[in-house]
Design a protein around this motif. Structure first.
Motif, PDB file in Angstrom:
ATOM      1  N   PHE A 116     -25.050 124.899  46.691  1.00  0.00           N
ATOM      2  CA  PHE A 116     -25.077 125.382  45.311  1.00  0.00           C
ATOM      3  C   PHE A 116     -23.870 124.853  44.538  1.00  0.00           C
ATOM      4  O   PHE A 116     -23.992 124.351  43.420  1.00  0.00           O
ATOM      5  CB  PHE A 116     -25.106 126.915  45.316  1.00  0.00           C
ATOM      6  CG  PHE A 116     -24.978 127.545  43.969  1.00  0.00           C
ATOM      7  CD1 PHE A 116     -26.015 127.497  43.064  1.00  0.00           C
ATOM      8  CD2 PHE A 116     -23.811 128.201  43.608  1.00  0.00           C
ATOM      9  CE1 PHE A 116     -25.906 128.084  41.813  1.00  0.00           C
ATOM     10  CE2 PHE A 116     -23.684 128.786  42.368  1.00  0.00           C
ATOM     11  CZ  PHE A 116     -24.736 128.736  41.468  1.00  0.00           C
ATOM     12  N   MET A 117     -22.696 124.946  45.147  1.00  0.00           N
ATOM     13  CA  MET A 117     -21.483 124.454  44.491  1.00  0.00           C
ATOM     14  C   MET A 117     -21.541 122.939  44.301  1.00  0.00           C
ATOM     15  O   MET A 117     -21.139 122.415  43.266  1.00  0.00           O
ATOM     16  CB  MET A 117     -20.242 124.846  45.294  1.00  0.00           C
ATOM     17  CG  MET A 117     -20.015 126.349  45.376  1.00  0.00           C
ATOM     18  SD  MET A 117     -19.962 127.174  43.768  1.00  0.00           S
ATOM     19  CE  MET A 117     -18.458 126.508  43.099  1.00  0.00           C
ATOM     20  N   LYS A 118     -22.052 122.240  45.301  1.00  0.00           N
ATOM     21  CA  LYS A 118     -22.175 120.785  45.190  1.00  0.00           C
ATOM     22  C   LYS A 118     -23.095 120.423  44.024  1.00  0.00           C
ATOM     23  O   LYS A 118     -22.797 119.511  43.248  1.00  0.00           O
ATOM     24  CB  LYS A 118     -22.712 120.196  46.493  1.00  0.00           C
ATOM     25  CG  LYS A 118     -22.872 118.694  46.449  1.00  0.00           C
ATOM     26  CD  LYS A 118     -23.412 118.154  47.768  1.00  0.00           C
ATOM     27  CE  LYS A 118     -23.628 116.643  47.695  1.00  0.00           C
ATOM     28  NZ  LYS A 118     -24.195 116.114  48.943  1.00  0.00           N
ATOM     29  N   ALA A 119     -24.203 121.138  43.886  1.00  0.00           N
ATOM     30  CA  ALA A 119     -25.148 120.859  42.804  1.00  0.00           C
ATOM     31  C   ALA A 119     -24.501 121.062  41.438  1.00  0.00           C
ATOM     32  O   ALA A 119     -24.696 120.250  40.522  1.00  0.00           O
ATOM     33  CB  ALA A 119     -26.377 121.746  42.943  1.00  0.00           C
ATOM     34  N   ILE A 120     -23.707 122.120  41.285  1.00  0.00           N
ATOM     35  CA  ILE A 120     -23.030 122.365  40.003  1.00  0.00           C
ATOM     36  C   ILE A 120     -22.056 121.232  39.696  1.00  0.00           C
ATOM     37  O   ILE A 120     -22.020 120.717  38.584  1.00  0.00           O
ATOM     38  CB  ILE A 120     -22.322 123.731  40.015  1.00  0.00           C
ATOM     39  CG1 ILE A 120     -23.353 124.860  39.955  1.00  0.00           C
ATOM     40  CG2 ILE A 120     -21.333 123.849  38.853  1.00  0.00           C
ATOM     41  CD1 ILE A 120     -22.766 126.241  40.072  1.00  0.00           C
ATOM     42  N   VAL A 121     -21.276 120.825  40.696  1.00  0.00           N
ATOM     43  CA  VAL A 121     -20.292 119.760  40.474  1.00  0.00           C
ATOM     44  C   VAL A 121     -20.981 118.432  40.153  1.00  0.00           C
ATOM     45  O   VAL A 121     -20.556 117.710  39.246  1.00  0.00           O
ATOM     46  CB  VAL A 121     -19.346 119.636  41.690  1.00  0.00           C
ATOM     47  CG1 VAL A 121     -18.528 118.363  41.628  1.00  0.00           C
ATOM     48  CG2 VAL A 121     -18.436 120.848  41.761  1.00  0.00           C
ATOM     49  N   LEU A 122     -22.055 118.112  40.857  1.00  0.00           N
ATOM     50  CA  LEU A 122     -22.754 116.856  40.583  1.00  0.00           C
ATOM     51  C   LEU A 122     -23.401 116.861  39.207  1.00  0.00           C
ATOM     52  O   LEU A 122     -23.378 115.856  38.497  1.00  0.00           O
ATOM     53  CB  LEU A 122     -23.818 116.592  41.651  1.00  0.00           C
ATOM     54  CG  LEU A 122     -23.323 116.325  43.075  1.00  0.00           C
ATOM     55  CD1 LEU A 122     -24.507 116.084  44.005  1.00  0.00           C
ATOM     56  CD2 LEU A 122     -22.356 115.168  43.116  1.00  0.00           C
ATOM     57  N   ASN A 123     -23.979 117.982  38.816  1.00  0.00           N
ATOM     58  CA  ASN A 123     -24.696 118.034  37.542  1.00  0.00           C
ATOM     59  C   ASN A 123     -23.754 118.063  36.341  1.00  0.00           C
ATOM     60  O   ASN A 123     -24.162 117.725  35.233  1.00  0.00           O
ATOM     61  CB  ASN A 123     -25.630 119.244  37.504  1.00  0.00           C
ATOM     62  CG  ASN A 123     -26.698 119.110  36.450  1.00  0.00           C
ATOM     63  OD1 ASN A 123     -27.259 118.043  36.245  1.00  0.00           O
ATOM     64  ND2 ASN A 123     -26.987 120.197  35.761  1.00  0.00           N
ATOM     65  N   PHE A 141     -23.499 102.918  43.151  1.00  0.00           N
ATOM     66  CA  PHE A 141     -22.704 102.608  44.335  1.00  0.00           C
ATOM     67  C   PHE A 141     -21.217 102.541  44.061  1.00  0.00           C
ATOM     68  O   PHE A 141     -20.404 102.720  44.963  1.00  0.00           O
ATOM     69  CB  PHE A 141     -23.181 101.294  44.966  1.00  0.00           C
ATOM     70  CG  PHE A 141     -22.815 100.069  44.162  1.00  0.00           C
ATOM     71  CD1 PHE A 141     -21.640  99.388  44.434  1.00  0.00           C
ATOM     72  CD2 PHE A 141     -23.626  99.623  43.134  1.00  0.00           C
ATOM     73  CE1 PHE A 141     -21.293  98.276  43.687  1.00  0.00           C
ATOM     74  CE2 PHE A 141     -23.282  98.513  42.385  1.00  0.00           C
ATOM     75  CZ  PHE A 141     -22.111  97.838  42.660  1.00  0.00           C
ATOM     76  N   LYS A 142     -20.803 102.296  42.829  1.00  0.00           N
ATOM     77  CA  LYS A 142     -19.385 102.137  42.524  1.00  0.00           C
ATOM     78  C   LYS A 142     -18.719 103.453  42.123  1.00  0.00           C
ATOM     79  O   LYS A 142     -17.620 103.757  42.565  1.00  0.00           O
ATOM     80  CB  LYS A 142     -19.206 101.100  41.417  1.00  0.00           C
ATOM     81  CG  LYS A 142     -17.761 100.736  41.154  1.00  0.00           C
ATOM     82  CD  LYS A 142     -17.658  99.572  40.198  1.00  0.00           C
ATOM     83  CE  LYS A 142     -16.200  99.185  39.992  1.00  0.00           C
ATOM     84  NZ  LYS A 142     -16.064  98.077  39.053  1.00  0.00           N
ATOM     85  N   PHE A 143     -19.381 104.240  41.299  1.00  0.00           N
ATOM     86  CA  PHE A 143     -18.790 105.467  40.774  1.00  0.00           C
ATOM     87  C   PHE A 143     -19.430 106.740  41.329  1.00  0.00           C
ATOM     88  O   PHE A 143     -19.032 107.835  40.954  1.00  0.00           O
ATOM     89  CB  PHE A 143     -18.888 105.494  39.245  1.00  0.00           C
ATOM     90  CG  PHE A 143     -18.081 104.424  38.584  1.00  0.00           C
ATOM     91  CD1 PHE A 143     -16.725 104.564  38.407  1.00  0.00           C
ATOM     92  CD2 PHE A 143     -18.684 103.254  38.156  1.00  0.00           C
ATOM     93  CE1 PHE A 143     -15.971 103.573  37.793  1.00  0.00           C
ATOM     94  CE2 PHE A 143     -17.952 102.255  37.539  1.00  0.00           C
ATOM     95  CZ  PHE A 143     -16.585 102.411  37.364  1.00  0.00           C
ATOM     96  N   GLY A 144     -20.426 106.601  42.186  1.00  0.00           N
ATOM     97  CA  GLY A 144     -21.106 107.794  42.698  1.00  0.00           C
ATOM     98  C   GLY A 144     -21.735 108.570  41.560  1.00  0.00           C
ATOM     99  O   GLY A 144     -22.419 108.010  40.704  1.00  0.00           O
TER     100      GLY A 144
END
Length: 119
Positions: free
Chosen positions: A30-37, A49-52
């Motif tokens: 859940f925390m990973k999803a918030i940070v990615l979004n 591939f360069k900046f994720g």
């Protein structure tokens, strides 16, 4: 030097979640999803591939937690779940992410993805 900054940001986000949810620990996915979004996109549009996923944005991420701009739940095999999202008029962009954690497959299994979602 991004690792200490990201780890520290995650620690602060987890603490914010705990304070707003009676001390309950958030799920890691859940925390990973918030940070990615909420990451600031860098380079090519979308993850690359360069900046994720881009640069972590702790302020945007904590606002998602504070304003409860998320939905969370569980599904069993064959279940259907629908979610209606009210988008304010005049909004130019909306970012929606579906994220789930998948248990590991059994040893020597032909399938490594156990729970595939049809979206």
């Amino acid at each position: 030097m991004s690792c200490p900054a990201v780890a520290g940001t995650f620690a602060q986000l987890i603490q914010a979640y705990r304070e707003l949810n009676s001390g309950e620990d958030p799920a890691a996915g859940f925390m990973k999803a918030i940070v990615l979004n909420t990451a600031e996109d860098l380079g090519n549009p979308g993850p690359d591939f360069k900046f994720g996923w881009g640069r972590i944005n702790g302020l945007s991420a904590v606002k998602v937690i504070e304003e409860a701009r998320y939905d969370s739940g569980t599904l069993d095999q064959g279940d259907l779940n629908s979610l209606l999202i009210d988008v304010p008029s005049g909004l130019k962009q909306i970012r929606v992410m579906v994220y789930w954690t998948d248990p590991e497959a059994t040893l020597n299994s032909n399938w490594t993805l156990v729970n595939n979602l049809d979206l």
